[in-house]
Design an enzyme around this catalytic site. Structure first.
Site, mmCIF file in Angstrom:
data_model
loop_
_atom_site.group_PDB
_atom_site.id
_atom_site.type_symbol
_atom_site.label_atom_id
_atom_site.label_comp_id
_atom_site.label_asym_id
_atom_site.label_seq_id
_atom_site.Cartn_x
_atom_site.Cartn_y
_atom_site.Cartn_z
ATOM 1 N N ALA A 48 0.863 -1.191 0.000
ATOM 2 C CA ALA A 48 0.000 0.000 0.000
ATOM 3 C C ALA A 48 0.893 1.233 0.000
ATOM 4 O O ALA A 48 0.764 2.141 0.824
ATOM 5 C CB ALA A 48 -0.950 0.002 1.200
ATOM 6 N N LEU A 49 1.806 1.243 -0.937
ATOM 7 C CA LEU A 49 2.892 2.217 -0.925
ATOM 8 C C LEU A 49 2.412 3.625 -1.271
ATOM 9 O O LEU A 49 1.492 3.803 -2.072
ATOM 10 C CB LEU A 49 3.973 1.782 -1.920
ATOM 11 N N HIS A 103 6.903 5.945 1.428
ATOM 12 C CA HIS A 103 7.738 4.793 1.060
ATOM 13 C C HIS A 103 8.657 5.168 -0.105
ATOM 14 O O HIS A 103 9.821 4.770 -0.145
ATOM 15 C CB HIS A 103 6.877 3.607 0.606
ATOM 16 N N GLY A 160 10.935 4.764 8.152
ATOM 17 C CA GLY A 160 10.419 6.123 8.303
ATOM 18 C C GLY A 160 10.367 6.544 9.772
ATOM 19 O O GLY A 160 10.123 5.715 10.655
ATOM 20 N N LYS A 163 8.104 8.301 10.983
ATOM 21 C CA LYS A 163 6.719 8.389 11.473
ATOM 22 C C LYS A 163 6.498 7.318 12.543
ATOM 23 O O LYS A 163 5.861 7.550 13.551
ATOM 24 C CB LYS A 163 5.711 8.221 10.340
ATOM 25 N N ASP A 164 7.045 6.125 12.288
ATOM 26 C CA ASP A 164 6.986 5.057 13.294
ATOM 27 C C ASP A 164 8.239 5.169 14.160
ATOM 28 O O ASP A 164 9.134 4.323 14.100
ATOM 29 C CB ASP A 164 6.909 3.695 12.598
ATOM 30 N N LEU A 179 1.702 11.058 5.727
ATOM 31 C CA LEU A 179 1.290 9.995 4.813
ATOM 32 C C LEU A 179 1.298 8.660 5.553
ATOM 33 O O LEU A 179 2.192 8.376 6.347
ATOM 34 C CB LEU A 179 2.229 9.926 3.609
HETATM 35 O O1 PAF Z 1 6.588 -0.170 9.147
HETATM 36 C C1 PAF Z 1 6.110 -1.144 8.544
HETATM 37 O O2 PAF Z 1 5.502 -1.036 7.476
HETATM 38 C C2 PAF Z 1 6.263 -2.531 9.162
HETATM 39 O O3 PAF Z 1 6.172 -2.483 10.554
HETATM 40 C C3 PAF Z 1 7.551 -3.253 8.725
HETATM 41 C C4 PAF Z 1 8.776 -2.519 9.219
HETATM 42 C C5 PAF Z 1 7.586 -3.353 7.209
HETATM 43 C C6 PAF Z 1 7.586 -4.664 9.309
HETATM 44 O O4 PAF Z 1 6.511 -5.423 8.872
#
Ligand code: PAF
Length: 284
Positions: free
Chosen positions: A32-33, A37, A150, A152-153, A192
Site C-alpha cells: 500500500a505504498l 515509502h 520512516g 513516522k513510526d 502519509l
Molecule cells: O513499518 C512497517 O511497514 C512494518 O512495521 C515493517 C517494518 C515493514 C515490518 O513489517
C-alpha cells in the site's frame, strides 16, 4: 525489476550481489505504498548498488485481526511504483513462505530494554515482537548494508536500532546501518500513511487537525511546561469532532521514557479518526 516470491530465489539473488561486491539497500514495507515509502526507496536506490524492497503484510505484528484483514493490498500497483523508482528486486512472499504454521502463532518475547513498554507497545501488546520477528528475518535473508525506515513510526525505528546495536558485537547483521528518514506529509500537513486510504474525504480534512496541533505545540513549548503542552495537545485534538486521542506522550528520544523537559524530546500521538487509528509525531 524482478519480483521474488520465495526465500530460495531471494538467497540466490543476494548471493550473486554479494559475490559481485554490490552493496544492498533494503526497504521493508507492508505494501500500500505511498510517497513516504517512495522517499525511502529513492534514498536506498541512490545510496546502494542494489535496492531490495519487501512487500509483506506481516500477520505476527497485528494484534487486531480486523486490522489485518482490512490492511490494503495491491501488489501490482505497488510494483509499478517501485519499478518507476528504480527498485531492482521486490520480495513479496506469502505468509506460508515466511512462517511455518507454528511460527505464525508463537508469541516471541524479545528484550528491548523497556523501549516496547510505552506508547504503541503498551497499546498493542506483542506488536513490536512481531515487527522484529519479521524484520530480523528479512535482515538474515537480504543481508543488507543499509535498511531504511520512516521516522513516522519513531518507536519502531528506536526498537530496530536497539535490536541491531545489541547484535552488533556478535556480528549478527554484519555492518548493517539503520537509516531513519523524515516523515513525508501531504500539503495539508497530514502525515502519509497506508491507513489514510481508509479515510473518506471528510475524515481526511478532519485528520489535518492532528499535524496542525503538533506544529502549534512547538510554539506552546516555548512558554509552557511539558505537562501543560501535553494537556493542550490532547484537549485541542479531542475538541475536534471525529477525533479521539488514544495517547499523547512527550518522551526522551533515546529512552522513550516520559520526560519533563523539551531537551531531546519527541511528542508522539495516536488518534482515532472515526475507526482509523493514525499516528504522528513532532520533535521539539
Ligand atoms: O513499518 C512497517 O511497514 C512494518 O512495521 C515493517 C517494518 C515493514 C515490518 O513489517
Amino acid at each position: 525489476m524482478q519480483i521474488i516470491k520465495t526465500k530460495e530465489e531471494l538467497r540466490r539473488v543476494v548471493d550473486t550481489c554479494k559475490s559481485g561486491r554490490k552493496t544492498i539497500g533494503l526497504v521493508p514495507t507492508m505494501g500500500a505504498l505511498h510517497e513516504g515509502h517512495a522517499s525511502l526507496v529513492r534514498r536506498a536506490v541512490s545510496e546502494n548498488n542494489v535496492c531490495v524492497v519487501s512487500v509483506f503484510v506481516n500477520p505476527t505484528q497485528f494484534n487486531n485481526k480486523e486490522d489485518l484483514a482490512l490492511y490494503p493490498r495491491d501488489l501490482q500497483r505497488d510494483a509499478e511504483l517501485l519499478a518507476s523508482l528504480g527498485t531492482h528486486f521486490v520480495f513479496a512472499p506469502s505468509p506460508e513462505e515466511m512462517y511455518t504454521a507454528e511460527e505464525v502463532n508463537r508469541t516471541f518475547a524479545f528484550d528491548f530494554g523497556g523501549l516496547d513498554k510505552v506508547m504503541e507497545g503498551k497499546m498493542r501488546p506483542g506488536h513490536f515482537n512481531g515487527v522484529v520477528q519479521v524484520v530480523s528475518r528479512l535482515f538474515y535473508l537480504v543481508r543488507p548494508d543499509r535498511a531504511y525506515f520512516g521516522e513516522k513510526d519513531f518507536q519502531q525505528l528506536a526498537i530496530i536500532r536497539f535490536m541491531v546495536d545489541r547484535s552488533a558485537l556478535a556480528g549478527t547483521f554484519g555492518n548493517l546501518r539503520i537509516v531513519g528518514c523524515p516523515i513525508v506529509r501531504e500539503a495539508s500537513g497530514l502525515a502519509l500513511s497506508s491507513r489514510n486510504e481508509r479515510l473518506n474525504e471528510e475524515e481526511k480534512a478532519t485528520a489535518v487537525a492532528i499535524s496542525r496541533t503538533l506544529k502549534d505545540s512547538l510554539n506552546w513549548a516555548k512558554t509552557q511546561t511539558v505537562k501543560e503542552v501535553k494537556k493542550m495537545v490532547t484537549d485541542t485534538i479531542n475538541s475536534v469532532e471525529g477525533l479521539e486521542t488514544e495517547y499523547y506522550e512527550i518522551v526522551d528520544k533515546t529512552t522513550l521514557l516520559p520526560t519533563d523537559t523539551f531537551d531531546n524530546a519527541i511528542g508522539c500521538v495516536t488518534v482515532y479518526c472515526g475507526k482509523v487509528r493514525l499516528i504522528d509525531n513532532i520533535q521539539y
